[in-house]
Motif scaffolding. Structure first.
Motif, PDB file in Angstrom:
ATOM      1  N   ARG A   1      43.320  40.305  37.719  1.00  0.00           N
ATOM      2  CA  ARG A   1      42.174  41.169  38.016  1.00  0.00           C
ATOM      3  C   ARG A   1      41.019  40.766  37.116  1.00  0.00           C
ATOM      4  O   ARG A   1      41.225  40.422  35.955  1.00  0.00           O
ATOM      5  CB  ARG A   1      42.520  42.635  37.730  1.00  0.00           C
ATOM      6  N   PHE A   2      39.805  40.827  37.631  1.00  0.00           N
ATOM      7  CA  PHE A   2      38.647  40.538  36.791  1.00  0.00           C
ATOM      8  C   PHE A   2      38.100  41.829  36.184  1.00  0.00           C
ATOM      9  O   PHE A   2      38.128  42.007  34.969  1.00  0.00           O
ATOM     10  CB  PHE A   2      37.549  39.810  37.575  1.00  0.00           C
ATOM     11  N   GLY A   3      37.614  42.729  37.001  1.00  0.00           N
ATOM     12  CA  GLY A   3      36.962  43.940  36.507  1.00  0.00           C
ATOM     13  C   GLY A   3      37.834  44.805  35.630  1.00  0.00           C
ATOM     14  O   GLY A   3      37.355  45.472  34.724  1.00  0.00           O
ATOM     15  N   ARG A   4      39.119  44.799  35.879  1.00  0.00           N
ATOM     16  CA  ARG A   4      40.043  45.627  35.105  1.00  0.00           C
ATOM     17  C   ARG A   4      41.029  44.794  34.283  1.00  0.00           C
ATOM     18  O   ARG A   4      42.106  45.262  33.930  1.00  0.00           O
ATOM     19  CB  ARG A   4      40.772  46.592  36.033  1.00  0.00           C
ATOM     20  N   ALA A   5      40.645  43.579  33.975  1.00  0.00           N
ATOM     21  CA  ALA A   5      41.465  42.748  33.085  1.00  0.00           C
ATOM     22  C   ALA A   5      41.520  43.408  31.706  1.00  0.00           C
ATOM     23  O   ALA A   5      40.560  44.041  31.274  1.00  0.00           O
ATOM     24  CB  ALA A   5      40.871  41.351  32.966  1.00  0.00           C
ATOM     25  N   ALA A   6      42.621  43.242  31.012  1.00  0.00           N
ATOM     26  CA  ALA A   6      42.760  43.825  29.677  1.00  0.00           C
ATOM     27  C   ALA A   6      41.817  43.157  28.678  1.00  0.00           C
ATOM     28  O   ALA A   6      41.209  43.815  27.838  1.00  0.00           O
ATOM     29  CB  ALA A   6      44.207  43.718  29.205  1.00  0.00           C
TER      30      ALA A   6
ATOM     31  N   PRO B   1      33.631  42.901  45.134  1.00  0.00           N
ATOM     32  CA  PRO B   1      32.272  42.665  45.642  1.00  0.00           C
ATOM     33  C   PRO B   1      31.176  42.960  44.625  1.00  0.00           C
ATOM     34  O   PRO B   1      30.178  42.240  44.573  1.00  0.00           O
ATOM     35  CB  PRO B   1      32.177  43.584  46.860  1.00  0.00           C
ATOM     36  N   ASN B   2      31.334  43.979  43.800  1.00  0.00           N
ATOM     37  CA  ASN B   2      30.287  44.310  42.828  1.00  0.00           C
ATOM     38  C   ASN B   2      30.207  43.268  41.721  1.00  0.00           C
ATOM     39  O   ASN B   2      29.122  42.849  41.327  1.00  0.00           O
ATOM     40  CB  ASN B   2      30.514  45.703  42.237  1.00  0.00           C
ATOM     41  N   ALA B   3      31.353  42.853  41.218  1.00  0.00           N
ATOM     42  CA  ALA B   3      31.366  41.803  40.196  1.00  0.00           C
ATOM     43  C   ALA B   3      30.831  40.497  40.774  1.00  0.00           C
ATOM     44  O   ALA B   3      30.087  39.775  40.104  1.00  0.00           O
ATOM     45  CB  ALA B   3      32.778  41.602  39.652  1.00  0.00           C
ATOM     46  N   THR B   4      31.187  40.209  42.012  1.00  0.00           N
ATOM     47  CA  THR B   4      30.701  38.991  42.658  1.00  0.00           C
ATOM     48  C   THR B   4      29.183  38.966  42.699  1.00  0.00           C
ATOM     49  O   THR B   4      28.562  37.946  42.398  1.00  0.00           O
ATOM     50  CB  THR B   4      31.287  38.865  44.084  1.00  0.00           C
ATOM     51  N   LYS B   5      28.567  40.096  43.035  1.00  0.00           N
ATOM     52  CA  LYS B   5      27.102  40.166  43.093  1.00  0.00           C
ATOM     53  C   LYS B   5      26.481  39.886  41.726  1.00  0.00           C
ATOM     54  O   LYS B   5      25.512  39.139  41.617  1.00  0.00           O
ATOM     55  CB  LYS B   5      26.653  41.537  43.600  1.00  0.00           C
TER      56      LYS B   5
ATOM     57  N   GLY C   1      34.866  54.052  37.789  1.00  0.00           N
ATOM     58  CA  GLY C   1      34.169  53.242  38.778  1.00  0.00           C
ATOM     59  C   GLY C   1      33.221  52.296  38.072  1.00  0.00           C
ATOM     60  O   GLY C   1      32.887  52.489  36.904  1.00  0.00           O
ATOM     61  N   GLY C   2      32.806  51.277  38.765  1.00  0.00           N
ATOM     62  CA  GLY C   2      31.851  50.332  38.203  1.00  0.00           C
ATOM     63  C   GLY C   2      32.435  49.316  37.242  1.00  0.00           C
ATOM     64  O   GLY C   2      31.696  48.641  36.518  1.00  0.00           O
ATOM     65  N   ALA C   3      33.762  49.165  37.236  1.00  0.00           N
ATOM     66  CA  ALA C   3      34.401  48.226  36.306  1.00  0.00           C
ATOM     67  C   ALA C   3      33.947  46.791  36.569  1.00  0.00           C
ATOM     68  O   ALA C   3      33.712  46.026  35.635  1.00  0.00           O
ATOM     69  CB  ALA C   3      35.920  48.318  36.401  1.00  0.00           C
ATOM     70  N   GLY C   4      33.816  46.433  37.823  1.00  0.00           N
ATOM     71  CA  GLY C   4      33.402  45.072  38.160  1.00  0.00           C
ATOM     72  C   GLY C   4      31.994  44.767  37.692  1.00  0.00           C
ATOM     73  O   GLY C   4      31.722  43.697  37.152  1.00  0.00           O
ATOM     74  N   ILE C   5      31.102  45.728  37.870  1.00  0.00           N
ATOM     75  CA  ILE C   5      29.711  45.551  37.440  1.00  0.00           C
ATOM     76  C   ILE C   5      29.654  45.421  35.920  1.00  0.00           C
ATOM     77  O   ILE C   5      29.018  44.507  35.388  1.00  0.00           O
ATOM     78  CB  ILE C   5      28.832  46.728  37.916  1.00  0.00           C
ATOM     79  N   ALA C   6      30.330  46.331  35.213  1.00  0.00           N
ATOM     80  CA  ALA C   6      30.322  46.309  33.751  1.00  0.00           C
ATOM     81  C   ALA C   6      30.937  45.022  33.211  1.00  0.00           C
ATOM     82  O   ALA C   6      30.404  44.401  32.286  1.00  0.00           O
ATOM     83  CB  ALA C   6      31.056  47.526  33.200  1.00  0.00           C
TER      84      ALA C   6
ATOM     85  N   VAL D   1      32.929  30.994  39.857  1.00  0.00           N
ATOM     86  CA  VAL D   1      34.205  31.692  39.708  1.00  0.00           C
ATOM     87  C   VAL D   1      35.313  30.848  40.330  1.00  0.00           C
ATOM     88  O   VAL D   1      35.191  30.384  41.465  1.00  0.00           O
ATOM     89  CB  VAL D   1      34.158  33.086  40.373  1.00  0.00           C
ATOM     90  N   PHE D   2      36.390  30.671  39.569  1.00  0.00           N
ATOM     91  CA  PHE D   2      37.527  29.877  40.018  1.00  0.00           C
ATOM     92  C   PHE D   2      38.803  30.706  39.955  1.00  0.00           C
ATOM     93  O   PHE D   2      38.960  31.555  39.080  1.00  0.00           O
ATOM     94  CB  PHE D   2      37.686  28.624  39.138  1.00  0.00           C
ATOM     95  N   ARG D   3      39.708  30.449  40.910  1.00  0.00           N
ATOM     96  CA  ARG D   3      40.984  31.151  40.966  1.00  0.00           C
ATOM     97  C   ARG D   3      41.972  30.491  40.003  1.00  0.00           C
ATOM     98  O   ARG D   3      42.358  29.345  40.163  1.00  0.00           O
ATOM     99  CB  ARG D   3      41.565  31.134  42.378  1.00  0.00           C
ATOM    100  N   GLY D   4      42.362  31.264  38.999  1.00  0.00           N
ATOM    101  CA  GLY D   4      43.344  30.786  38.039  1.00  0.00           C
ATOM    102  C   GLY D   4      44.748  30.879  38.596  1.00  0.00           C
ATOM    103  O   GLY D   4      44.974  31.362  39.709  1.00  0.00           O
ATOM    104  N   VAL D   5      45.691  30.398  37.825  1.00  0.00           N
ATOM    105  CA  VAL D   5      47.106  30.416  38.208  1.00  0.00           C
ATOM    106  C   VAL D   5      47.874  31.308  37.239  1.00  0.00           C
ATOM    107  O   VAL D   5      47.424  31.544  36.119  1.00  0.00           O
ATOM    108  CB  VAL D   5      47.693  28.981  38.211  1.00  0.00           C
ATOM    109  N   PRO D   6      49.036  31.828  37.659  1.00  0.00           N
ATOM    110  CA  PRO D   6      49.824  32.696  36.772  1.00  0.00           C
ATOM    111  C   PRO D   6      50.478  31.885  35.654  1.00  0.00           C
ATOM    112  O   PRO D   6      51.650  31.522  35.721  1.00  0.00           O
ATOM    113  CB  PRO D   6      50.854  33.333  37.712  1.00  0.00           C
ATOM    114  N   ALA D   7      49.669  31.561  34.660  1.00  0.00           N
ATOM    115  CA  ALA D   7      50.097  30.745  33.525  1.00  0.00           C
ATOM    116  C   ALA D   7      49.255  31.171  32.324  1.00  0.00           C
ATOM    117  O   ALA D   7      48.448  32.091  32.419  1.00  0.00           O
ATOM    118  CB  ALA D   7      49.890  29.265  33.850  1.00  0.00           C
TER     119      ALA D   7
END
Length: 124
Positions: free
Chosen positions: A19-24, A73-77, A48-53, A86-92
């Motif tokens: 997750r991006f917006g709610r990553a630890a 979508p909000n973080a993307t904007k 709310g608004g985690a992606g924007i923040a 933005v790149f898709r990482g792998v579970p590593a």
């Protein structure tokens, strides 16, 4: 170049948080010096608004590339408006994701996931 990786822990040996917006955490890495900075994501528990923040946080840190699993979508904007790729990482580990990015092995993310995709779930 400054790279941000969403992380489940506070070190480069931690595993990517999908997750991006709610990553630890966000691990910032200078690709020239490999110097790192660890940031706890204060938006993780927001209603709310985690992606924007989260997006604004990494933009304010001068990040040019984000490696994560999914971006809403909000973080993307926010990221697109600041020309952050933005790149898709792998579970590593964070280290492994940096290596894969530097070798050109990570897929560029061009589509956001639906709003609130990562809420209420530890895995997106």
């Amino acid at each position: 170049m400054k790279i941000c990786i969403s992380s489940k822990g506070g070190s480069t040996t931690s595993v990517l948080d999908p997750r991006f917006g709610r990553a630890a955490y966000f691990i910032l890495v200078d690709s020239d010096t490999m110097k790192t900075e660890v940031i706890e994501n204060s938006a993780i528990a927001s209603g709310g608004g985690a992606g924007i923040a989260s997006g604004q946080l990494v933009v304010d840190k001068g990040v040019e590339v984000v490696i994560t699993g999914n971006v809403g979508p909000n973080a993307t904007k926010v990221l697109e408006a600041s020309n952050v790729a933005v790149f898709r990482g792998v579970p590593a580990t964070i280290e492994e994701n940096i290596e894969k990015y530097q070798k050109g092995l990570l897929e560029k993310i061009s589509t956001a996931v639906p709003a609130h995709f990562g809420m209420g779930s530890m895995e997106a």
